[in-house]
Structure formats: C-alpha cells, structure tokens
Design a protein around this motif. Sequence first.
Motif, mmCIF file in Angstrom:
data_model
loop_
_atom_site.group_PDB
_atom_site.id
_atom_site.type_symbol
_atom_site.label_atom_id
_atom_site.label_comp_id
_atom_site.label_asym_id
_atom_site.label_seq_id
_atom_site.Cartn_x
_atom_site.Cartn_y
_atom_site.Cartn_z
ATOM 1 N N VAL A 1 0.868 -1.186 0.000
ATOM 2 C CA VAL A 1 0.000 0.000 0.000
ATOM 3 C C VAL A 1 0.899 1.227 0.000
ATOM 4 N N SER A 2 0.667 2.148 -0.918
ATOM 5 C CA SER A 2 1.529 3.327 -1.018
ATOM 6 C C SER A 2 1.209 4.347 0.071
ATOM 7 N N GLU A 3 2.092 5.322 0.222
ATOM 8 C CA GLU A 3 1.921 6.370 1.231
ATOM 9 C C GLU A 3 0.983 7.478 0.771
ATOM 10 N N ASN A 4 0.597 7.473 -0.493
ATOM 11 C CA ASN A 4 -0.283 8.520 -1.010
ATOM 12 C C ASN A 4 -1.590 8.498 -0.218
ATOM 13 N N PRO A 5 -2.031 9.621 0.349
ATOM 14 C CA PRO A 5 -3.073 9.617 1.385
ATOM 15 C C PRO A 5 -4.509 9.376 0.927
ATOM 16 N N LEU A 6 -4.825 9.542 -0.351
ATOM 17 C CA LEU A 6 -6.223 9.504 -0.795
ATOM 18 C C LEU A 6 -6.965 8.261 -0.325
ATOM 19 N N PHE A 7 -6.352 7.100 -0.474
ATOM 20 C CA PHE A 7 -7.013 5.826 -0.184
ATOM 21 C C PHE A 7 -6.939 5.436 1.295
ATOM 22 N N LEU A 8 -6.060 6.070 2.064
ATOM 23 C CA LEU A 8 -5.721 5.564 3.397
ATOM 24 C C LEU A 8 -6.779 5.815 4.465
ATOM 25 N N CYS A 9 -7.661 6.804 4.256
ATOM 26 C CA CYS A 9 -8.695 7.128 5.250
ATOM 27 C C CYS A 9 -8.078 7.357 6.636
ATOM 28 N N ASP A 10 -7.016 8.158 6.671
ATOM 29 C CA ASP A 10 -6.315 8.563 7.899
ATOM 30 C C ASP A 10 -5.503 7.446 8.555
ATOM 31 N N HIS A 11 -5.349 6.308 7.900
ATOM 32 C CA HIS A 11 -4.503 5.233 8.415
ATOM 33 C C HIS A 11 -3.096 5.354 7.839
ATOM 34 N N THR A 12 -2.182 4.603 8.383
ATOM 35 C CA THR A 12 -0.864 4.460 7.773
ATOM 36 C C THR A 12 -0.954 3.369 6.705
ATOM 37 N N PRO A 13 -0.025 3.366 5.750
ATOM 38 C CA PRO A 13 -0.035 2.280 4.757
ATOM 39 C C PRO A 13 0.036 0.901 5.405
#
Length: 252
Positions: free
Chosen positions: A56-68
């Motif tokens: 999982v990349s660090e790009n924030p869009l998909f993370l929903c405030d989680h870390t990768p």
Amino acid sequence: MVIENDFFSSNNTVQKISEDETLKLGNYLELVKAFARTTYSSIYIIDYEKKGFEYVSENPLFLCDHTPKEVQELGYAFYFKYVVKDDLDLLLKINTIGFDFYQNIPIEERIHHTISYDFRLKNPSGKTFLVNQKLTPVFLTNDGKIWKSICIISLSSELQSGNIKIYKKGENKIFSYDLEGDFWKILKKIELTSREKEVLQYSIRGFTIANMAESMFVSTDTIKFHKRKLFTKLGVGNIAEAIAYATSNKLI
C-alpha cells in the motif's frame, strides 16, 4: 450479508504458487514503489493467493487517515470499514462480473486488460468522497489465474458510483457494463483532435485563453470554439472536469 471471502471468485482460486512462478516476480515491488513516488494517485497491490494487500503506497487519498501498514494489515477488511454500504455490494458485483469476463478471454490476453470503476469511501471524520479505481493484472499463474493485481486510486470525475469499464491495451474500444440491464456493451473510445489535446495540455499548465491563442497562433474565439467542442465531447461543464476526465481515461 457480504463477507471477505465473497471477493475471491471460485473462477480465480490461487492455491499454490510454483517456484518458477515466484521467480517471475524479481524485484517488481521496487518498481511499484518508485512509480508511487511519482504520482498523486494511491497505489496498492492485491495478492489473490494470500487474499490480502501485498503493498500500500503512502499517497493519502485511499488511506482514510490510516498508515499504509495499517491498511495493508486490514486488507479486505478495509473495504468493509470504509466503503459505503451500497457500494460494498457494488464492489462484490464488479468482482464477480470482472472475473467472469477474464474467464472468457484467452489467457495470453488477460494481462492486457484494465477494469475501471467508481465507488464511495467514507473516512473516519464522516466525509464521503467518490474515487475511481483502475485494476490491472500484473502476474498470472501458469494456468492463467490472476495472482497479483495493481490498483490505482484517484478522485473520480463522475457524479455517482459504478461506471464499470474494461479497456484492452492497443484497442480503440471500451467494454462498458450496464448495471440495469446486467450486460456488457461495446463503446468506441473517445478520440480528441490535436487542437483539443493542445487546449487540455495548455490548461494543465495554467494558460489563459489569451495565452493559448498566442502560443497556438489562433484567435481567442478559436480557442473558445475548441473548448466548447471538448466539453460536449467529454460531457463535462468546465475545464477542470475536462482535465480530470481526460487524464482518468488516458485521452492525453
């Protein structure tokens, strides 16, 4: 009730990976990580043998405030936590029709297809937003099952969930799924003129209509004409939507 195992089709059961299949991987994840550093889109890898996320990349869009790392550990449970309920059912539908589609094309062609669709995520603060996901197989097993796929997430240029399409590399047609009629139909891919592409390219660079006219050696009325044609062709209302649609659908 939808459960995680529902996302793993019996048509694509990957049970054991052979040594020669493993050798094909090489250091491919390093290439994915390098690509992730060059784009604003979120990227993750699905491993259908392990039934989870390999990267999982660090790009924030998909993370929903989680870390990768947290999203990677959640795996498919992430969908149950952050995909809007109606769209969770939609993702299961897409999963089913997508694997059925792949089963009906020659093995050697499967890796050249990309499926694109839109769904809503709801982050911990309660904000709902529509994203587009493009899923492309990157490794198949020797018998043609999808082993690993790369998923690229960006903000959607559409107004609602769905918009299920399959593209094949090098072909000027799109397979579009009709959710109401429950069937695939073939559409011709939109083609932009060289002038329309220029308008988009200059717009991305922040050029005004006057700047474009000067650079393209035409009048401002000509630029306005091409913009109107572009908006009509793409079914959008402004240049921001045109840029989003064109980049999302690989028109420029």
